[in-house]
Design an enzyme around this catalytic site. Structure first.
Site, PDB file in Angstrom:
ATOM      1  N   LYS A  78       0.856  -1.190   0.000  1.00  0.00           N
ATOM      2  CA  LYS A  78       0.000   0.000   0.000  1.00  0.00           C
ATOM      3  C   LYS A  78       0.891   1.238   0.000  1.00  0.00           C
ATOM      4  O   LYS A  78       1.926   1.262   0.690  1.00  0.00           O
ATOM      5  CB  LYS A  78      -0.861  -0.057   1.265  1.00  0.00           C
ATOM      6  CG  LYS A  78      -1.961   0.990   1.362  1.00  0.00           C
ATOM      7  CD  LYS A  78      -2.770   0.738   2.640  1.00  0.00           C
ATOM      8  CE  LYS A  78      -3.956   1.667   2.806  1.00  0.00           C
ATOM      9  NZ  LYS A  78      -4.739   1.379   4.026  1.00  0.00           N
ATOM     10  N   SER A 153      -9.634   0.895   3.187  1.00  0.00           N
ATOM     11  CA  SER A 153      -8.897   1.780   2.305  1.00  0.00           C
ATOM     12  C   SER A 153      -7.791   1.085   1.521  1.00  0.00           C
ATOM     13  O   SER A 153      -7.243   1.665   0.602  1.00  0.00           O
ATOM     14  CB  SER A 153      -8.285   2.915   3.127  1.00  0.00           C
ATOM     15  OG  SER A 153      -7.357   2.382   4.065  1.00  0.00           O
ATOM     16  N   SER A 177      -9.495  -1.515   7.312  1.00  0.00           N
ATOM     17  CA  SER A 177      -8.999  -1.316   5.944  1.00  0.00           C
ATOM     18  C   SER A 177      -8.244  -2.475   5.317  1.00  0.00           C
ATOM     19  O   SER A 177      -7.952  -2.429   4.133  1.00  0.00           O
ATOM     20  CB  SER A 177      -8.130  -0.072   5.883  1.00  0.00           C
ATOM     21  OG  SER A 177      -8.958   1.047   5.789  1.00  0.00           O
TER      22      SER A 177
HETATM   23  N1  GLN Z   1     -13.037   3.098   6.973  1.00  0.00           N
HETATM   24  C1  GLN Z   1     -12.334   3.452   8.164  1.00  0.00           C
HETATM   25  C2  GLN Z   1     -11.978   4.904   8.150  1.00  0.00           C
HETATM   26  O1  GLN Z   1     -12.215   5.534   7.152  1.00  0.00           O
HETATM   27  C3  GLN Z   1     -11.118   2.603   8.341  1.00  0.00           C
HETATM   28  C4  GLN Z   1      -9.977   3.035   7.534  1.00  0.00           C
HETATM   29  C5  GLN Z   1      -8.750   2.233   7.809  1.00  0.00           C
HETATM   30  O2  GLN Z   1      -8.805   1.176   8.425  1.00  0.00           O
HETATM   31  N2  GLN Z   1      -7.623   2.776   7.393  1.00  0.00           N
HETATM   32  O3  GLN Z   1     -11.480   5.436   9.097  1.00  0.00           O
END
Ligand code: GLN
Length: 485
Positions: A78, A153, A177
């Site tokens: 990532k 994400s 994510s």
């Molecule tokens: N969807 C969650 C957020 O937007 C988790 C994101 C993540 O785990 N990086 O905070």
């Protein structure tokens, strides 16, 4: 197809010299050439380091030197993990031209393990999101149906693995994510215990929740990748100074007598009926494998979303204060004084969702509101942690859906941030409590989209979770299906 082979199959071919590590990297790039236009999983190809690593692997095979288990196996990371002299953007315009002068600890470990990094995967800007639609480099698409999101994400990492561009990948998980995109893309994804994997060199979103972890198309690949990146790091003060067990040593042992608790609150209202049926079926599979199943309550689940979003946004507003045009990345041109330079840089550099979170987080931390929001959220966080402590007095592992729905249509939630935040309801309690969680393929809905089941375990129970996951995988065949892309 070579692109859907597991790391252990590929390793055999490597050691028998049926294929070279260089050819394997060629294969990955051919596959990327063929499919990435459709999914946009990768935002940067790192051919130079990938081939350099492959060359080293081939050299060692030639002299019959010992090779680490994943040597030569193509991996994607990532793009919020720092790679020395290679652009690292966190999916943001503010870091569009940022090249870190150092490697993240996990990147160093990948190099030590001779794992070729083939590219940097797409993500929501600063890992804020559940759909991989908010990044500055375009959205990613779900390989099972390109009209759908891959989850987020870490959607680029998940889509890359699901579509056979990479064998394994790394993502980061702050509230789900890794697990959410793994479930939407029909692969395995694990968020380790907080502190198990070093965060040094991970561009911070919410430091008390962030954790790096692996994706793979099978449990063993996830276990081997976790093995390669785990361990104590003096550069991360929250890193756990505890020995790393051999994650594949007992993975094949049976799970008879294992006590599994199904989280009642996560199968209640709001859950899609097909997802619910797949999760109930997963529980039955575990029963057939000799585990006992009981219902367990995590009573404070209903406060998890509000608690998480206060904590995550508060920490994000503080972490992102460093992007001011002075030290890193983008600086807005033509500002007449320092303050204007700061504000113009941030106004132009950050996207909508990131700005929304910085504003909400700053508000929650401001004097007069701190006690009402941030402090309160931390108190509820302790209650959630206590719910889990109580649950693990009675059972060994917990089971739940990863998400109440399967992959949704691109664009369907972008105008409604709250409905996007609801996607995390089953995953973020593990982050709030520092616990490990894993997502496994457990079915498909009537549209042919994958469903994921989540296991959550006590602190540092990764070996037990991987064993339970492996047993489930061997008893089912969902992981053997691949998208037709
Ligand atoms: N969807 C969650 C957020 O937007 C988790 C994101 C993540 O785990 N990086 O905070």
């Amino acid at each position: 197809m070579l692109c859907y082979k597991t790391s252990s199959e590929l390793r055999k071919s490597l050691l028998k010299r049926e294929i070279s590590a260089k050819e394997l990297v060629d294969e990955a790039y051919n596959r990327i050439e063929l499919v990435d236009e459709k999914i946009n999983g990768l935002i940067l190809l790192t051919k130079e380091i990938a081939y350099k690593t492959a060359e080293e692997v081939d050299k060692r095979i030639g002299i019959k030197a010992d090779l680490p288990p994943l040597a030569g196996i193509p991996l994607a990371i990532k793009d919020n993990m720092c790679t020395k002299d290679i652009t690292t953007t966190a999916g943001s315009n503010i870091l569009r031209n940022f090249t870190p002068p150092y490697d993240a600890t996990i990147v160093k470990k990948l190099h030590e393990n001779l794992i070729p990094i083939i590219g940097k995967a797409n993500l929501d800007e600063f890992a804020m999101g559940s759909s991989t639609e908010t990044g500055a480099f375009g959205l990613s698409r779900n390989p099972w149906n390109t009209a759908m999101v891959p989850g987020g994400s870490s959607g680029g990492s998940a889509a890359a693995v699901a579509s056979g561009e990479a064998v394994v990948a790394l993502g980061s998980d702050t509230g789900g994510s890794i697990r959410l995109p793994a479930s939407f893309c029909g692969i395995v994804g694990m968020k380790p215990t907080y502190g198990r994997v070093s965060r040094f060199g991970l561009i911070a979103y919410a430091s008390s929740l962030d954790q790096i972890g692996p994706f793979g198309r099978c449990v063993e690949d996830v276990a081997l990748t976790l093995q390669a990146i785990s361990g104590h790091d003096h550069r991360d003060s929250t890193s756990a100074d505890r020995p790393v067990p051999d994650y594949t040593a007992n993975i094949r042992d049976n799970i008879r007598g294992l006590r599994i608790g199904v989280i009642a609150e996560m199968l209640g209202k709001g859950i899609n009926s097909e997802v619910k049926a797949a999760i109930e079926n997963a529980a039955r599979v575990y029963e057939e494998l000799g585990a006992s199943i009981e219902e367990i309550s995590i009573p404070h689940t209903e406060y998890a979303i509000s608690t998480y979003y206060v904590v995550a946004m508060a920490e994000a507003s503080s972490n992102l204060a460093r992007f001011d045009g002075v030290k890193y990345g983008y600086r807005a041109p033509g500002a007449e004084n320092l303050l204007k330079m700061y504000t113009k840089t941030r106004a132009e550099g950050f996207g909508e969702e990131v700005k929304r979170r910085i504003m909400l987080g700053t508000y929650a931390l401001s004097s007069g509101y701190y006690d009402a929001y941030y402090k309160k959220a931390q108190q509820v966080r302790s209650l959630i942690k206590k719910d889990f402590d109580a649950a693990f007095e009675r059972v060994d592992l917990l089971l739940s859906p990863v998400c109440p729905v399967t992959a949704f249509e691109i664009g369907s939630k972008t105008d409604d941030p709250l409905s996007m935040y609801l996607m995390d309801v089953c995953t973020l309690t593990a982050n709030l409590s520092g616990l490990p969680g894993i997502s496994l393929p457990c079915g498909f809905d009537s549209k042919g989209l994958p469903v994921g089941v989540q296991l959550i375990g006590p602190v540092l129970s990764e070996d037990l979770m991987l064993r339970a996951a492996y047993n489930f995988e061997q008893a089912t065949d969902y992981h053997l299906r691949h998208p037709d892309i």
